[in-house]
Write a protein that holds these residues in place. Structure first.
Motif, PDB file in Angstrom:
ATOM      1  N   TYR A  30       0.594  -1.465  -0.157  1.00 59.16           N
ATOM      2  CA  TYR A  30      -0.253  -0.537   0.178  1.00 59.16           C
ATOM      3  C   TYR A  30       0.756   1.067   0.207  1.00 59.16           C
ATOM      4  O   TYR A  30       0.202   2.383   0.389  1.00 59.16           O
ATOM      5  CB  TYR A  30      -1.119  -0.244   0.980  1.00 59.16           C
ATOM      6  CG  TYR A  30      -2.281  -0.653   1.057  1.00 59.16           C
ATOM      7  CD1 TYR A  30      -2.977  -1.165   0.743  1.00 59.16           C
ATOM      8  CD2 TYR A  30      -1.652  -2.081   1.998  1.00 59.16           C
ATOM      9  CE1 TYR A  30      -4.560  -1.822   0.454  1.00 59.16           C
ATOM     10  CE2 TYR A  30      -2.816  -3.232   1.285  1.00 59.16           C
ATOM     11  CZ  TYR A  30      -3.955  -3.172   1.153  1.00 59.16           C
ATOM     12  OH  TYR A  30      -4.234  -4.448   1.211  1.00 59.16           O
ATOM     13  N   GLY A  31       2.066   0.753  -0.138  1.00 57.17           N
ATOM     14  CA  GLY A  31       2.708   2.634   0.066  1.00 57.17           C
ATOM     15  C   GLY A  31       3.390   2.809   1.211  1.00 57.17           C
ATOM     16  O   GLY A  31       3.885   1.392   1.953  1.00 57.17           O
ATOM     17  N   GLY A  45      -7.700  -1.647  -4.639  1.00 54.62           N
ATOM     18  CA  GLY A  45      -7.393  -1.134  -6.145  1.00 54.62           C
ATOM     19  C   GLY A  45      -7.964  -0.100  -7.346  1.00 54.62           C
ATOM     20  O   GLY A  45      -7.815   0.203  -8.453  1.00 54.62           O
ATOM     21  N   GLY A  46      -9.738  -1.463  -7.410  1.00 57.97           N
ATOM     22  CA  GLY A  46     -10.652  -0.518  -7.750  1.00 57.97           C
ATOM     23  C   GLY A  46     -11.259  -1.460  -8.967  1.00 57.97           C
ATOM     24  O   GLY A  46     -11.897  -1.084  -9.826  1.00 57.97           O
ATOM     25  N   ILE A  47     -10.252  -2.734  -8.874  1.00 58.61           N
ATOM     26  CA  ILE A  47     -10.645  -3.377 -10.151  1.00 58.61           C
ATOM     27  C   ILE A  47     -12.223  -4.281  -9.405  1.00 58.61           C
ATOM     28  O   ILE A  47     -12.585  -4.107 -10.622  1.00 58.61           O
ATOM     29  CB  ILE A  47      -9.331  -3.943 -10.491  1.00 58.61           C
ATOM     30  CG1 ILE A  47      -8.188  -3.177 -11.066  1.00 58.61           C
ATOM     31  CG2 ILE A  47      -9.670  -5.355 -11.530  1.00 58.61           C
ATOM     32  CD1 ILE A  47      -7.330  -3.746 -11.394  1.00 58.61           C
ATOM     33  N   LEU A  48     -11.933  -5.179  -8.851  1.00 55.25           N
ATOM     34  CA  LEU A  48     -12.142  -6.459  -8.664  1.00 55.25           C
ATOM     35  C   LEU A  48     -14.267  -5.113  -8.307  1.00 55.25           C
ATOM     36  O   LEU A  48     -15.135  -5.720  -9.032  1.00 55.25           O
ATOM     37  CB  LEU A  48     -12.520  -6.292  -7.661  1.00 55.25           C
ATOM     38  CG  LEU A  48     -13.126  -8.130  -6.993  1.00 55.25           C
ATOM     39  CD1 LEU A  48     -13.023  -9.041  -8.402  1.00 55.25           C
ATOM     40  CD2 LEU A  48     -13.041  -8.697  -5.465  1.00 55.25           C
ATOM     41  N   GLY A  49     -14.457  -4.218  -7.556  1.00 55.62           N
ATOM     42  CA  GLY A  49     -15.477  -3.596  -7.403  1.00 55.62           C
ATOM     43  C   GLY A  49     -15.975  -3.048  -8.679  1.00 55.62           C
ATOM     44  O   GLY A  49     -18.032  -2.346  -8.609  1.00 55.62           O
ATOM     45  N   VAL A  54       7.519   0.548  -5.399  1.00 59.43           N
ATOM     46  CA  VAL A  54       6.828   0.431  -5.944  1.00 59.43           C
ATOM     47  C   VAL A  54       5.374  -0.395  -5.246  1.00 59.43           C
ATOM     48  O   VAL A  54       6.050  -1.106  -4.804  1.00 59.43           O
ATOM     49  CB  VAL A  54       6.059  -0.175  -7.713  1.00 59.43           C
ATOM     50  CG1 VAL A  54       4.999  -0.654  -8.456  1.00 59.43           C
ATOM     51  CG2 VAL A  54       7.687   0.799  -8.170  1.00 59.43           C
ATOM     52  N   SER A  55       4.313   0.147  -5.195  1.00 58.64           N
ATOM     53  CA  SER A  55       3.179  -0.302  -4.547  1.00 58.64           C
ATOM     54  C   SER A  55       1.956  -1.076  -5.897  1.00 58.64           C
ATOM     55  O   SER A  55       2.127  -0.365  -6.267  1.00 58.64           O
ATOM     56  CB  SER A  55       2.340   0.455  -3.809  1.00 58.64           C
ATOM     57  OG  SER A  55       1.313   1.622  -4.109  1.00 58.64           O
ATOM     58  N   LEU A  56       1.426  -2.314  -4.891  1.00 57.67           N
ATOM     59  CA  LEU A  56       0.391  -3.020  -5.974  1.00 57.67           C
ATOM     60  C   LEU A  56      -0.480  -1.821  -5.897  1.00 57.67           C
ATOM     61  O   LEU A  56      -1.574  -1.963  -6.993  1.00 57.67           O
ATOM     62  CB  LEU A  56       0.262  -4.344  -5.152  1.00 57.67           C
ATOM     63  CG  LEU A  56       0.702  -5.311  -4.978  1.00 57.67           C
ATOM     64  CD1 LEU A  56       0.338  -6.042  -4.142  1.00 57.67           C
ATOM     65  CD2 LEU A  56       0.763  -5.974  -6.602  1.00 57.67           C
ATOM     66  N   PHE A  57      -0.886  -1.390  -4.805  1.00 59.00           N
ATOM     67  CA  PHE A  57      -2.157  -0.215  -4.929  1.00 59.00           C
ATOM     68  C   PHE A  57      -2.240   0.534  -5.560  1.00 59.00           C
ATOM     69  O   PHE A  57      -3.038   0.775  -5.926  1.00 59.00           O
ATOM     70  CB  PHE A  57      -2.653   0.344  -3.247  1.00 59.00           C
ATOM     71  CG  PHE A  57      -3.322   0.870  -2.935  1.00 59.00           C
ATOM     72  CD1 PHE A  57      -4.605   0.525  -3.523  1.00 59.00           C
ATOM     73  CD2 PHE A  57      -3.583   2.345  -2.301  1.00 59.00           C
ATOM     74  CE1 PHE A  57      -5.922   1.364  -3.268  1.00 59.00           C
ATOM     75  CE2 PHE A  57      -4.347   3.781  -2.180  1.00 59.00           C
ATOM     76  CZ  PHE A  57      -5.771   3.038  -2.346  1.00 59.00           C
ATOM     77  N   THR A  83      -5.747  -8.748  -2.812  1.00 59.79           N
ATOM     78  CA  THR A  83      -5.929  -7.366  -2.011  1.00 59.79           C
ATOM     79  C   THR A  83      -6.037  -6.333  -2.705  1.00 59.79           C
ATOM     80  O   THR A  83      -6.973  -5.761  -3.132  1.00 59.79           O
ATOM     81  CB  THR A  83      -6.061  -7.908  -0.547  1.00 59.79           C
ATOM     82  OG1 THR A  83      -4.682  -8.270  -1.018  1.00 59.79           O
ATOM     83  CG2 THR A  83      -6.189  -9.376  -0.201  1.00 59.79           C
ATOM     84  N   ALA A  84      -4.701  -5.569  -2.524  1.00 60.93           N
ATOM     85  CA  ALA A  84      -4.827  -4.466  -2.604  1.00 60.93           C
ATOM     86  C   ALA A  84      -4.699  -4.476  -3.776  1.00 60.93           C
ATOM     87  O   ALA A  84      -4.996  -2.952  -3.863  1.00 60.93           O
ATOM     88  CB  ALA A  84      -2.691  -4.368  -2.432  1.00 60.93           C
TER      89      ALA A  84
END
Length: 409
Positions: free
Chosen positions: A133-134, A154-158, A205-208, A148-149
Motif C-alpha cells: 500500500y505504499g 485498487g478499484g478493479i474488482l468492485g 512501487v506498490s500494488l495499490f 487484495t491491494a
C-alpha cells in the motif's frame, strides 16, 4: 557486427523477496544479464510450494510458477538471524549494485535492512522495494497481495464486471507482474544516475498505486458523474458499445475496439449488414447514442448472433476493423503469433515433461533472446556463492553445520 553483450552484464543484484512482484523484477534484470543472487530462508520462497493452486506436480523438478519468476538466478540459503548468516548477507549486499526486497517496513527496520541504514554503509546502492500500500498513510503496514491491494482495494474488482453478474475470478500474478516491471524501470533509471553520480536511491512501487494507475482513465472520468462512467455498469449501458465483446452464433466471444465511434460507425453498419442505420440520428453521432444505448446494444447483440466466429473474423479482418477473439488459455498456448513473436519458451524438465513457459515482454534488436534457465533449487549455489565471498570450504561447512547456511549439495 552486432554486440551480443547483454545490457546488464557486470551488474550485481541481491534479492531478498518472496512470491511474485519483487522476484519478477529481479528475473527481468537476470534476463538482461545481471547476476542475481536470490537469498532464501531454510524454508524457501513460498512460491516453491503452490503446486496445488496451479494443478501441477509438487516438488522442485517441474515448478513452472517458480521458474517464471526466478529463471536465470542463483540461490543461496541463509539463516539471516544468525551472526554468520547475517554477515554473509551483508557481504552480498556490499558487493551488489541493486538490492530487491518486499519485506514489510517494520521487518526491514528490525533487521537493520531499511534504506536509511543501508545507504549509510552503501551510499551508491539502489534499493528496489515492493509494497502492498505504499510507504506512508494509515495502512502502509498492511499485508498486501494482488488479490487484495491490487484487484480489490485498487478499484478493479468492485467495478470491472457487468453489474448483472458477480465480480471476476481473479488470477494470481496479474498485478504482481506489472509491479515487477514498473519496479525494474525505476531501478534501472536509478542505476543510471548512480553510475553517473555515485548516489544511491530507493525505488518503491506498490500494488495499490499500480492498480490506480492502471484504471486511471476511467477513474479520472468518473468524477464528472456521467452515468456511463459509474462502474459497475450493465454492458448494455457502456458509452461505446463498439468497445464491447459480443457473442457469436456458435457461442464464442469476439472483442471489437472502435474508440473513435463516429469514424467507424457507417463502415461498421455495412459490415453488420444493416446499411439502413448509416447516419441514423438515434445512434450517430456518439453524443446522440447516449440516449439510446440499450436499443443499439440489442441491435448489435442480434446481428452478432447471426454468424459464426470464423465468419466474423473474416469479415472484420477484410474491413480492417480492430478485433480479437476472446481466447482460452489452451488456445493461447497454440497461438502462432505468440510463438513466432517469441512470447513462449519450451522447457524440458527432469520429469520427462515439456512445458510452455512465458518470456518477459521486452525484446531487443541487437541482443539475442536470453537463455531460459530454470529457477534454482533451494540453496543450490550456497557453497559457490559463499566461496566467492571469500569463505573457505571449512568455514562454509562449519556454517552449514551450525545452522547459519543451508546447501542442497
Amino acid at each position: 557486427m552486432k554486440n551480443h553483450q547483454r545490457p546488464l552484464e557486470n551488474v550485481k543484484v541481491v534479492e531478498l523477496a518472496t512470491f511474485i512482484a519483487a522476484p519478477c523484477c529481479a528475473r527481468f534484470l537476470a534476463d538482461m544479464g545481471a547476476e542475481v543472487t536470490k537469498v532464501e530462508s531454510f524454508e524457501g520462497d513460498p512460491l516453491r510450494y503452490t503446486a496445488v493452486n496451479e494443478g501441477r506436480p509438487a516438488g522442485e523438478e517441474e515448478n513452472t510458477s517458480f521458474d517464471l519468476e526466478n529463471c536465470n538466478k542463483i540461490s543461496v540459503s541463509l539463516n539471516t538471524k544468525s551472526p554468520d548468516g547475517r554477515e554473509a548477507l551483508e557481504k552480498l549486499i556490499a558487493g551488489s549494485d541493486i538490492f530487491i526486497t518486499n519485506w514489510r517496513q517494520s521487518a526491514l527496520e528490525r533487521a537493520g535492512l531499511d534504506y536509511e541504514g543501508l545507504k549509510k554503509k552503501y551510499p551508491s546502492l539502489i534499493m528496489g522495494y515492493v509494497s502492498g500500500y505504499g510507504e506512508t498513510g494509515p495502512d502502509k503496514d498492511l499485508p498486501g497481495f494482488d488479490f487484495t491491494a491490487f484487484y480489490a482495494r485498487g478499484g478493479i474488482l468492485g467495478t470491472m464486471f457487468d453489474k448483472d453478474h458477480v465480480p471476476m475470478n481473479t488470477i494470481p500474478g496479474f498485478g504482481d507482474q506489472q509491479v515487477g516491471m514498473y519496479l525494474a524501470a525505476g531501478v534501472l533509471a536509478a542505476l543510471y544516475r548512480a553510475r553517473e553520480t555515485g548516489r544511491g536511491e530507493k525505488v518503491t512501487v506498490s500494488l495499490f498505486h499500480t492498480a490506480i494507475w492502471d484504471i486511471a482513465i476511467m477513474l479520472q472520468s468518473s468524477q464528472y458523474g456521467h452515468p456511463s462512467t459509474q462502474f459497475p455498469l450493465s454492458r448494455k449501458h457502456l458509452a461505446n458499445p463498439l468497445n464491447v465483446a459480443h457473442k457469436t452464433r456458435d457461442g464464442r466471444w469476439i472483442q471489437i475496439a472502435m474508440p473513435r465511434y463516429d469514424y467507424f460507425y457507417d463502415r461498421f453498419m455495412e459490415i453488420l449488414g444493416v446499411p439502413e442505420l448509416k447516419g441514423d440520428n438515434r445512434f450517430f453521432p456518439q453524443a446522440r447514442l447516449q440516449d439510446n444505448l440499450e436499443e443499439f446494444y440489442e441491435i448489435l447483440e442480434g446481428r452478432f448472433a447471426t454468424r459464426d466466429l470464423n465468419e466474423w473474423v473474416q469479415a472484420l479482418k477484410e474491413a480492417d476493423i480492430p478485433y480479437a477473439v476472446a481466447q482460452t488459455w489452451n488456445e493461447l498456448l497454440q497461438d502462432r503469433q505468440a510463438w513466432e513473436s517469441n512470447c513462449f519458451h519450451e522447457m524440458a524438465y527432469p520429469t520427462g515433461n515439456s512445458r510452455t513457459l512465458v518470456r518477459s515482454p521486452v525484446m531487443f534488436t541487437e541482443t539475442p533472446l536470453p537463455e531460459y534457465n530454470r529457477g534454482p533449487y533451494l540453496g543450490e549455489q550456497t557453497r559457490a556463492v559463499l566461496e566467492e565471498l571469500g569463505y573457505s570450504r571449512e568455514q562454509i561447512s562449519a556454517m552449514i553445520e551450525a545452522g547459519a547456511a543451508q546447501s542442497r549439495s
